[in-house]
Design a protein around this motif. Sequence first.
Motif, PDB file in Angstrom:
ATOM      1  N   TYR A 148      89.776  -3.476 -54.623  1.00 60.43           N
ATOM      2  CA  TYR A 148      90.033  -4.876 -54.336  1.00 60.43           C
ATOM      3  C   TYR A 148      88.729  -5.831 -54.927  1.00 60.43           C
ATOM      4  O   TYR A 148      88.542  -6.135 -53.814  1.00 60.43           O
ATOM      5  CB  TYR A 148      90.262  -4.762 -52.663  1.00 60.43           C
ATOM      6  CG  TYR A 148      91.155  -3.562 -52.634  1.00 60.43           C
ATOM      7  CD1 TYR A 148      92.425  -3.950 -52.741  1.00 60.43           C
ATOM      8  CD2 TYR A 148      90.917  -2.453 -51.854  1.00 60.43           C
ATOM      9  CE1 TYR A 148      93.937  -3.075 -52.322  1.00 60.43           C
ATOM     10  CE2 TYR A 148      91.472  -1.741 -51.795  1.00 60.43           C
ATOM     11  CZ  TYR A 148      93.650  -2.142 -51.644  1.00 60.43           C
ATOM     12  OH  TYR A 148      94.111  -0.201 -51.349  1.00 60.43           O
ATOM     13  N   ASN A 149      89.571  -6.212 -55.880  1.00 58.29           N
ATOM     14  CA  ASN A 149      88.649  -7.229 -56.425  1.00 58.29           C
ATOM     15  C   ASN A 149      89.398  -8.613 -57.000  1.00 58.29           C
ATOM     16  O   ASN A 149      89.764  -8.655 -57.531  1.00 58.29           O
ATOM     17  CB  ASN A 149      87.258  -6.333 -57.790  1.00 58.29           C
ATOM     18  CG  ASN A 149      88.759  -5.849 -58.778  1.00 58.29           C
ATOM     19  OD1 ASN A 149      89.850  -6.305 -58.901  1.00 58.29           O
ATOM     20  ND2 ASN A 149      87.980  -4.726 -58.747  1.00 58.29           N
ATOM     21  N   ASP A 150      88.571  -9.101 -57.945  1.00 56.55           N
ATOM     22  CA  ASP A 150      89.447 -10.714 -58.678  1.00 56.55           C
ATOM     23  C   ASP A 150      90.319  -9.934 -59.684  1.00 56.55           C
ATOM     24  O   ASP A 150      90.967 -10.883 -60.371  1.00 56.55           O
ATOM     25  CB  ASP A 150      87.782 -11.421 -58.812  1.00 56.55           C
ATOM     26  CG  ASP A 150      87.134 -12.227 -57.498  1.00 56.55           C
ATOM     27  OD1 ASP A 150      87.725 -12.106 -56.434  1.00 56.55           O
ATOM     28  OD2 ASP A 150      85.914 -12.432 -57.908  1.00 56.55           O
ATOM     29  N   ARG A 151      89.711  -8.844 -60.248  1.00 55.66           N
ATOM     30  CA  ARG A 151      90.529  -8.267 -61.633  1.00 55.66           C
ATOM     31  C   ARG A 151      91.948  -8.271 -60.649  1.00 55.66           C
ATOM     32  O   ARG A 151      92.693  -8.249 -61.541  1.00 55.66           O
ATOM     33  CB  ARG A 151      90.108  -7.458 -62.243  1.00 55.66           C
ATOM     34  CG  ARG A 151      88.749  -7.597 -62.879  1.00 55.66           C
ATOM     35  CD  ARG A 151      88.506  -6.253 -64.094  1.00 55.66           C
ATOM     36  NE  ARG A 151      89.275  -6.234 -64.638  1.00 55.66           N
ATOM     37  CZ  ARG A 151      88.933  -4.730 -65.632  1.00 55.66           C
ATOM     38  NH1 ARG A 151      88.030  -4.092 -64.708  1.00 55.66           N
ATOM     39  NH2 ARG A 151      89.989  -4.279 -66.064  1.00 55.66           N
ATOM     40  N   LEU A 152      92.396  -8.397 -60.057  1.00 57.07           N
ATOM     41  CA  LEU A 152      93.243  -7.155 -59.052  1.00 57.07           C
ATOM     42  C   LEU A 152      93.881  -8.458 -59.259  1.00 57.07           C
ATOM     43  O   LEU A 152      95.563  -8.850 -59.261  1.00 57.07           O
ATOM     44  CB  LEU A 152      93.446  -6.839 -57.420  1.00 57.07           C
ATOM     45  CG  LEU A 152      94.229  -6.090 -57.060  1.00 57.07           C
ATOM     46  CD1 LEU A 152      95.467  -5.214 -58.015  1.00 57.07           C
ATOM     47  CD2 LEU A 152      94.455  -5.368 -56.090  1.00 57.07           C
ATOM     48  N   LYS A 153      93.218 -10.253 -58.467  1.00 61.95           N
ATOM     49  CA  LYS A 153      94.089 -11.362 -58.257  1.00 61.95           C
ATOM     50  C   LYS A 153      94.130 -11.610 -59.654  1.00 61.95           C
ATOM     51  O   LYS A 153      95.986 -12.289 -59.412  1.00 61.95           O
ATOM     52  CB  LYS A 153      92.787 -11.835 -57.255  1.00 61.95           C
ATOM     53  CG  LYS A 153      93.795 -13.749 -57.482  1.00 61.95           C
ATOM     54  CD  LYS A 153      92.897 -14.374 -56.346  1.00 61.95           C
ATOM     55  CE  LYS A 153      93.538 -15.694 -55.362  1.00 61.95           C
ATOM     56  NZ  LYS A 153      94.819 -15.736 -56.491  1.00 61.95           N
ATOM     57  N   VAL A 154      93.899 -11.737 -60.305  1.00 64.28           N
ATOM     58  CA  VAL A 154      94.694 -12.145 -61.539  1.00 64.28           C
ATOM     59  C   VAL A 154      95.355 -11.208 -62.156  1.00 64.28           C
ATOM     60  O   VAL A 154      96.605 -12.332 -62.812  1.00 64.28           O
ATOM     61  CB  VAL A 154      92.817 -11.782 -62.980  1.00 64.28           C
ATOM     62  CG1 VAL A 154      93.486 -11.708 -63.693  1.00 64.28           C
ATOM     63  CG2 VAL A 154      91.935 -12.988 -62.439  1.00 64.28           C
ATOM     64  N   LEU A 155      95.595  -9.541 -62.309  1.00 64.05           N
ATOM     65  CA  LEU A 155      97.100  -8.916 -62.359  1.00 64.05           C
ATOM     66  C   LEU A 155      97.987  -9.808 -61.697  1.00 64.05           C
ATOM     67  O   LEU A 155      98.656  -9.973 -62.205  1.00 64.05           O
ATOM     68  CB  LEU A 155      96.630  -7.756 -62.219  1.00 64.05           C
ATOM     69  CG  LEU A 155      97.581  -6.998 -62.236  1.00 64.05           C
ATOM     70  CD1 LEU A 155      98.179  -6.689 -63.866  1.00 64.05           C
ATOM     71  CD2 LEU A 155      97.402  -5.305 -61.706  1.00 64.05           C
ATOM     72  N   ILE A 156      97.788  -9.706 -60.287  1.00 62.07           N
ATOM     73  CA  ILE A 156      98.953 -10.513 -59.397  1.00 62.07           C
ATOM     74  C   ILE A 156      99.339 -11.711 -59.769  1.00 62.07           C
ATOM     75  O   ILE A 156     100.288 -12.084 -60.162  1.00 62.07           O
ATOM     76  CB  ILE A 156      97.792 -10.338 -58.417  1.00 62.07           C
ATOM     77  CG1 ILE A 156      97.905  -8.198 -57.796  1.00 62.07           C
ATOM     78  CG2 ILE A 156      99.375 -11.068 -57.316  1.00 62.07           C
ATOM     79  CD1 ILE A 156      97.382  -8.441 -56.007  1.00 62.07           C
ATOM     80  N   ASP A 157      98.486 -12.401 -59.993  1.00 60.94           N
ATOM     81  CA  ASP A 157      98.730 -14.161 -60.834  1.00 60.94           C
ATOM     82  C   ASP A 157      99.611 -13.854 -61.364  1.00 60.94           C
ATOM     83  O   ASP A 157     100.635 -15.215 -61.988  1.00 60.94           O
ATOM     84  CB  ASP A 157      97.398 -14.556 -60.625  1.00 60.94           C
ATOM     85  CG  ASP A 157      97.075 -14.798 -59.297  1.00 60.94           C
ATOM     86  OD1 ASP A 157      97.444 -15.229 -58.415  1.00 60.94           O
ATOM     87  OD2 ASP A 157      95.764 -15.986 -59.397  1.00 60.94           O
ATOM     88  N   ASP A 158      98.523 -12.456 -62.647  1.00 64.01           N
ATOM     89  CA  ASP A 158      99.240 -13.490 -64.076  1.00 64.01           C
ATOM     90  C   ASP A 158     101.541 -12.530 -63.788  1.00 64.01           C
ATOM     91  O   ASP A 158     101.388 -12.099 -65.010  1.00 64.01           O
ATOM     92  CB  ASP A 158      99.095 -11.980 -64.801  1.00 64.01           C
ATOM     93  CG  ASP A 158      97.999 -12.589 -65.544  1.00 64.01           C
ATOM     94  OD1 ASP A 158      97.062 -13.459 -64.953  1.00 64.01           O
ATOM     95  OD2 ASP A 158      96.771 -12.074 -66.150  1.00 64.01           O
TER      96      ASP A 158
END
Length: 157
Positions: free
Chosen positions: A24-34
Amino acid sequence: MAIRKIRTDGDPILRKKSKVVSNYNDRLKVLIDDMYETMDIAYGVGLAAPQVGILKRVIVIDNRDEEDGNRFYMINPEIIEKEGEEVSLEGCLSVPGKQGSVKRAKDVKVRYNDLYGEEKIMEAEDFLARILQHEIDHLDGVLYTDKAIEMFEAESE
């Protein structure tokens, strides 16, 4: 944020089972935003990570057109209860130009994680329950066309 390419039927990634998310990291948040941005530009009500080429158990939903509509994501969603059934038309961003009548549960209960790894439970009925079942199927490599009772050319707008 970035708009990602939506994979269409015939792309082998759509038939693969997605991996459980454990980081659960920033890359996961970027994926969700994308995924939100990609879903919005395509006028979808739901999008699963495999549809943008990522084999992770992540979905985003937006049914704000509904009376009690909302916008949310789910990480590692799992249907833990189903009740009732109904047949209704479905379409899919990965199967453009088509619709199909699909039998699904009328009510579902889903266990999932948030961006911090916390476990949550959501109950849904009717159209939202249908969206959830459709998107969770994507995480297992299943398209609605696999379950369709009958297929149709989509009506143009």
